[in-house]
Design a protein around this motif. Structure first.
Motif, PDB file in Angstrom:
ATOM      1  N   SER A 132      35.687  37.157  27.589  1.00 14.00           N
ATOM      2  CA  SER A 132      36.385  36.977  28.868  1.00 14.00           C
ATOM      3  C   SER A 132      37.069  38.277  29.273  1.00 14.00           C
ATOM      4  O   SER A 132      38.297  38.384  29.247  1.00 14.00           O
ATOM      5  N   PRO A 133      36.300  39.284  29.693  1.00 15.07           N
ATOM      6  CA  PRO A 133      36.879  40.590  30.011  1.00 15.07           C
ATOM      7  C   PRO A 133      37.878  40.524  31.168  1.00 15.07           C
ATOM      8  O   PRO A 133      37.659  39.806  32.146  1.00 15.07           O
ATOM      9  N   ASP A 134      38.968  41.261  31.049  1.00 14.79           N
ATOM     10  CA  ASP A 134      39.966  41.374  32.118  1.00 14.79           C
ATOM     11  C   ASP A 134      40.494  40.018  32.575  1.00 14.79           C
ATOM     12  O   ASP A 134      40.797  39.814  33.757  1.00 14.79           O
ATOM     13  N   ASN A 135      40.598  39.068  31.664  1.00 15.58           N
ATOM     14  CA  ASN A 135      41.008  37.721  32.043  1.00 15.58           C
ATOM     15  C   ASN A 135      41.798  37.112  30.885  1.00 15.58           C
ATOM     16  O   ASN A 135      41.314  37.118  29.742  1.00 15.58           O
TER      17      ASN A 135
ATOM     18  N   GLY B 235      27.428  40.762  33.944  1.00 18.18           N
ATOM     19  CA  GLY B 235      28.575  41.529  34.401  1.00 18.18           C
ATOM     20  C   GLY B 235      29.783  41.224  33.537  1.00 18.18           C
ATOM     21  O   GLY B 235      29.695  41.184  32.316  1.00 18.18           O
ATOM     22  N   LYS B 236      30.926  40.952  34.182  1.00 18.46           N
ATOM     23  CA  LYS B 236      32.151  40.639  33.438  1.00 18.46           C
ATOM     24  C   LYS B 236      32.555  39.181  33.576  1.00 18.46           C
ATOM     25  O   LYS B 236      33.684  38.815  33.241  1.00 18.46           O
ATOM     26  N   LYS B 237      31.675  38.340  34.052  1.00 18.31           N
ATOM     27  CA  LYS B 237      32.011  36.929  34.206  1.00 18.31           C
ATOM     28  C   LYS B 237      32.247  36.307  32.838  1.00 18.31           C
ATOM     29  O   LYS B 237      31.463  36.493  31.913  1.00 18.31           O
TER      30      LYS B 237
ATOM     31  N   ILE C 125      31.973  44.005  42.459  1.00 20.58           N
ATOM     32  CA  ILE C 125      32.198  42.816  41.655  1.00 20.58           C
ATOM     33  C   ILE C 125      30.872  42.281  41.109  1.00 20.58           C
ATOM     34  O   ILE C 125      29.820  42.446  41.721  1.00 20.58           O
ATOM     35  N   SER C 126      30.940  41.625  39.954  1.00 17.31           N
ATOM     36  CA  SER C 126      29.733  41.068  39.332  1.00 17.31           C
ATOM     37  C   SER C 126      29.681  39.550  39.419  1.00 17.31           C
ATOM     38  O   SER C 126      28.691  38.943  39.036  1.00 17.31           O
ATOM     39  N   PHE C 127      30.764  38.916  39.902  1.00 13.67           N
ATOM     40  CA  PHE C 127      30.745  37.477  40.146  1.00 13.67           C
ATOM     41  C   PHE C 127      31.793  37.158  41.195  1.00 13.67           C
ATOM     42  O   PHE C 127      32.771  37.898  41.383  1.00 13.67           O
ATOM     43  N   GLU C 128      31.600  36.040  41.898  1.00 17.84           N
ATOM     44  CA  GLU C 128      32.484  35.681  42.999  1.00 17.84           C
ATOM     45  C   GLU C 128      33.916  35.513  42.510  1.00 17.84           C
ATOM     46  O   GLU C 128      34.184  34.862  41.509  1.00 17.84           O
ATOM     47  N   GLY C 129      34.848  36.135  43.250  1.00 18.72           N
ATOM     48  CA  GLY C 129      36.263  35.997  42.923  1.00 18.72           C
ATOM     49  C   GLY C 129      36.749  36.925  41.831  1.00 18.72           C
ATOM     50  O   GLY C 129      37.923  36.849  41.436  1.00 18.72           O
ATOM     51  N   GLN C 130      35.912  37.823  41.340  1.00 21.67           N
ATOM     52  CA  GLN C 130      36.289  38.658  40.199  1.00 21.67           C
ATOM     53  C   GLN C 130      37.523  39.506  40.483  1.00 21.67           C
ATOM     54  O   GLN C 130      38.432  39.596  39.647  1.00 21.67           O
ATOM     55  N   ALA C 131      37.577  40.139  41.654  1.00 16.53           N
ATOM     56  CA  ALA C 131      38.699  41.025  41.961  1.00 16.53           C
ATOM     57  C   ALA C 131      40.000  40.235  42.045  1.00 16.53           C
ATOM     58  O   ALA C 131      41.052  40.680  41.556  1.00 16.53           O
ATOM     59  N   ALA C 132      39.956  39.046  42.655  1.00 21.75           N
ATOM     60  CA  ALA C 132      41.162  38.220  42.767  1.00 21.75           C
ATOM     61  C   ALA C 132      41.614  37.722  41.399  1.00 21.75           C
ATOM     62  O   ALA C 132      42.818  37.644  41.124  1.00 21.75           O
TER      63      ALA C 132
ATOM     64  N   ASP D 248      41.053  40.981  47.784  1.00 23.17           N
ATOM     65  CA  ASP D 248      40.144  42.042  47.330  1.00 23.17           C
ATOM     66  C   ASP D 248      40.685  43.420  47.698  1.00 23.17           C
ATOM     67  O   ASP D 248      40.602  44.374  46.901  1.00 23.17           O
ATOM     68  N   ALA D 249      41.214  43.535  48.919  1.00 28.23           N
ATOM     69  CA  ALA D 249      41.732  44.825  49.384  1.00 28.23           C
ATOM     70  C   ALA D 249      42.893  45.289  48.505  1.00 28.23           C
ATOM     71  O   ALA D 249      42.968  46.467  48.113  1.00 28.23           O
ATOM     72  N   VAL D 250      43.796  44.376  48.169  1.00 27.63           N
ATOM     73  CA  VAL D 250      44.937  44.739  47.316  1.00 27.63           C
ATOM     74  C   VAL D 250      44.461  45.077  45.906  1.00 27.63           C
ATOM     75  O   VAL D 250      44.965  46.017  45.275  1.00 27.63           O
ATOM     76  N   ALA D 251      43.468  44.344  45.409  1.00 32.44           N
ATOM     77  CA  ALA D 251      42.908  44.674  44.092  1.00 32.44           C
ATOM     78  C   ALA D 251      42.353  46.098  44.091  1.00 32.44           C
ATOM     79  O   ALA D 251      42.551  46.852  43.129  1.00 32.44           O
ATOM     80  N   ALA D 252      41.665  46.470  45.168  1.00 32.26           N
ATOM     81  CA  ALA D 252      41.122  47.829  45.265  1.00 32.26           C
ATOM     82  C   ALA D 252      42.249  48.859  45.272  1.00 32.26           C
ATOM     83  O   ALA D 252      42.160  49.903  44.609  1.00 32.26           O
TER      84      ALA D 252
END
Length: 759
Positions: free
Chosen positions: A295-298, A247-249, A617-624, A605-609
């Motif tokens: 490190s996508p989006d990070n 994923g994007k991890k 998400i492809s790994f835990e905590g990705q949206a945050a 997660d809701a605010v990220a959406a």
């Protein structure tokens, strides 16, 4: 001159780090006689001679131990003089239950590196070079005491030259258990295109060629295999991500040296000290360079330096200056550490295998650390740190705490010490659960503990695999510990202050609450000794799909907006949310597989959406993490309302303000920045109010949400205006990796006081 004799027992990390040679040389220097050996309870010493010399001996032992030793306690008693005329290192004693600490693995030292590249040295270019100051420990120990016959080096008898060094007290390899050389020790070989290539130098050169040509190579390290490729080869990185189903991890990186590391990340003096330490962890820090696909989006990168002789040899022979060095596994599974398993399990992932002959006793992944506003935080505690004790607290009998199901660790409390295992991973995976079982058996066996005498502590969640495992053990007693109380307790246990009353803030994604709801935004008052009383929480929301909502931020958003039904429909249509969002709204309306939650993690997660993260998400905590990255590049312009009424945080005004700004077209980065400060303001106001109400001067922050560096920075700014102390975990992860320590501490306190934990 008056002569006397003393028997001394040294407790702490005193085996496997050159402590006995140090004692031998100290005795020779001072002219005292006797012996030293390893025992189950530490290092045992008999010393006799003139009173002043023995006093000097004890003083220097306490004040000038080897750099890697950790002396926690000395037991000294007077004994009869036996008339000795020499000082010796004798065979280890084993008569009782071990209490000595198991040493962690250490990065190769500068002395060994000098020899490694010295053409005149007999270990020139030997990839298994080590001494008493460096090399494998925990990953080769099979049982205590730490002696060569009880390690994975037991199949390689020492040659005459190594044996002389091993038995010579003045030598750096005196009683270095894994010591070896090209003549008598293990070697590496390369498995490539179905063929086996031998010769250390030859196979390392070939591995370097493969890496430079864009191939992916499985490389055996201290605690398992890594998958490595050229980090600046975009095609190779993309292929690795695709093969691992990553994923994007982000991928971890290994830099050739500190100079190269500094071109990748911003390193403060504290971060530089961490990356250069003998633990050699992966250090998370702000990136300086953009490496496509790493490190996508990070905005952060995780970088480590070489820590084995093999790593240094790869760079010496011309490997790319920056390598992706990620755990060899399929996504979320534990690291592969057995050779035959690696050949089979990594088919389709690796193009070649660089295999070392020395077996690994147990899998140990790389540790991950970062420096945030409240100091160093260990995000993943593993190689270099485990299994050093993390706390001290009284226990009447051994306590085995089995942790949570995600980011699992276990903790064994015995003889007043709490020993935390390495990171074991997500127990939903068969291999991770197997590693979990092995680690339980490992620690119980090493310390000669029978389950029938032990207390077993576990999470309250009856569906956790760790809980089911714990309840299946024939233990003296089983104690269930609520997840978020364990989070708070872990911070106090690490600081050895079980009696301290605090305001505990436990914010994370998921934890089973006393009322059966999914908790994750909890405020407590109390101490480990008296227990923690729930004094506040996030207003209950509805979570369609339960645990599934943790993978789909849009589902979390639907649940949080349900109280504002008209707004929920409007925002979904105007922002063109996919059908999954509207399906989740209908589930919530009909109460289909919908669960109450107080989770701050799901609020993130809701605010990220809301701000555009509408994928799964492809790994835990990705949206945050995405949300934090977004916020970190924007200045703070305003703060949204996140009211605290003394019992609840009300998320509705916060979400209403965010939706308004979103529909007005405000920059999503600005909204994300305001959201972070709003959460920080809510925590600050509630902690101050509860502190005043209960006469408490310290707040504890724990749970996965507090891995967020921006949130920590905002909190530090706010609390700096107050007299409230702020404590976070430093050597123990704030995420679920710290749960087992909190469980052990609360179980110990409950068993000693026999008082029930308050609801």
């Amino acid at each position: 001159m008056m002569k006397t004799a003393q028997r001394i027992r040294v407790h702490g990390v005193v085996q496997g780090i050159g402590f006995r040679p140090f004692i031998f040389r100290l005795a020779k220097q001072l002219g005292v006689y006797g012996w030293v050996c390893n025992g189950e309870k530490g290092v045992e010493i008999h010393v006799e001679g003139e009173v002043e010399k023995i006093q000097k001996f004890v003083h220097d032992m306490k004040e000038r131990p080897p750099a890697l030793a950790r002396v926690t306690d000395l037991e000294i008693k007077d004994v009869n003089v036996e008339g000795m005329h020499d000082f010796k290192i004798i065979e280890s004693m084993r008569n009782d239950r071990p209490t000595v600490h198991i040493p962690a693995d250490l990065a190769v030292c500068s002395s060994c590196l000098t020899e490694l590249f010295n053409k005149e040295n007999r270990r020139y270019l030997y990839p298994y070079i080590n001494c008493t100051e460096c090399g494998p420990r925990y990953t080769v120990i099979q049982r205590l005491p730490y002696d060569r016959p009880y390690t994975t080096m037991n199949s390689w008898p020492m040659c005459p030259a190594c044996s002389i060094e091993y038995h010579e007290p003045a030598d750096r390899r005196f009683h270095a258990q894994p010591t070896a050389c090209p003549k008598c020790g293990p070697h590496y070989y390369l498995w490539w295109q179905g063929m086996e290539m031998r010769g250390d130098e030859r196979v390392i050169e070939k591995t370097v060629q493969l890496l430079r040509d864009g191939h992916i190579v499985a490389i055996k390290g201290l605690g398992g295999y890594h998958l490595a490729c050229d980090a600046e080869n975009e095609q190779a990185v993309s292929m690795l991500r695709k093969r691992k189903r990553r994923g994007k991890k982000p991928f971890a990186l290994m830099a050739k040296d500190l100079k190269i590391a500094k071109t990748l990340i911003h390193l403060s003096p504290e971060e530089e000290a961490l990356i250069m330490s003998t633990a050699r962890p992966i250090v998370l820090a702000k990136g300086r360079r953009f490496l496509p696909g790493v490190s996508p989006d990070n905005s952060d990168l995780g970088v480590m330096l070489p820590y084995t002789p093999l790593h240094h040899l790869l760079f010496h022979f011309g490997a790319p200056d920056v390598l992706v060095m990620t755990s060899a596994n399929r996504s979320s599974e534990p690291i592969v550490y057995k050779d035959e398993e690696a050949k089979e399990a990594l088919q389709g992932l690796a193009d070649a295998w660089l295999i070392g002959e020395r077996p690994i006793a147990r899998r140990v992944d790389d540790s991950i650390v970062r420096v945030s506003a409240f100091g160093t935080a260990v995000i993943r505690r593993a190689r270099g740190y485990s299994p050093f004790p993390v706390a001290q607290f009284p226990v009447e009998r051994p306590i085995l705490a089995v942790g949570a199901d995600l980011k699992n660790t276990i903790t064994l409390a015995v003889n007043g010490q709490a020993i935390m295992s390495q990171h074991l991973g997500d127990l939903a995976h068969y291999e991770a659960f197997t590693a979990f079982e092995q680690t339980v058996n490992d620690l119980l066996s090493m310390y000669d503990i029978s389950l029938t005498e032990a207390i077993v502590a576990h999470d309250l969640h009856h569906d956790y695999r760790s809980t089911q495992f714990a309840l299946g053990l024939k233990a003296h007693e089983h104690i269930g510990i609520q997840h978020h109380r364990a989070h708070v307790a872990s911070v106090l246990a690490e600081r050895n202050v079980l009696e301290k009353r605090v305001i505990g803030v436990a914010f994370d994604g998921t934890g089973f609450g006393d009322d059966g709801a999914i908790w994750g935004g909890e405020l407590f008052a109390g101490s480990v000794e008296e227990g923690f009383e729930r004094r506040g929480h996030l207003r209950y929301a509805l979570l369609p799909g339960g645990d599934a909502a943790a993978r789909v931020p849009l589902q979390a958003l639907a649940g949080f907006l349900f109280d504002m039904s008209q707004l929920a429909e409007t925002v979904g249509k105007q922002l063109l949310f996919p059908d999954r969002y509207f399906t989740a709204l209908k589930m919530t309306e009909k109460r289909l597989r919908t669960f109450p939650t107080t989770s701050i993690g799901r609020l993130f997660d809701a605010v990220a959406a809301l701000l555009g993260f509408t994928e799964e998400i492809s790994f835990e905590g990705q949206a945050a993490i995405w949300l934090e990255h977004l916020a970190s590049v924007y200045p703070l312009e305003k703060v949204y309302p996140f009211p605290w009424d003394g019992k609840e945080f009300d998320y509705r005004p916060l979400l209403h303000a965010i939706v308004e700004d979103r529909l007005k077209g405000r920059d999503v980065a600005g909204i994300a920045r305001s959201f972070h400060m709003s959460i920080a303001e809510g925590i600050f106001q509630s902690a101050i109010a509860l502190g005043e109400e209960y006469g408490i001067d310290t707040v504890v922050l724990s749970g996965g949400v507090f891995q967020n560096s921006l949130l920590q920075a905002d909190l530090r700014t706010l609390f700096a205006k107050s007299t409230m102390n702020v404590w976070t975990g430093n050597g123990v992860p704030p995420n679920d990796g710290g749960i087992s320590l909190g469980q052990a501490a609360l179980a110990a306190a409950r068993h000693l006081t026999h008082r029930p934990q308050p609801n």
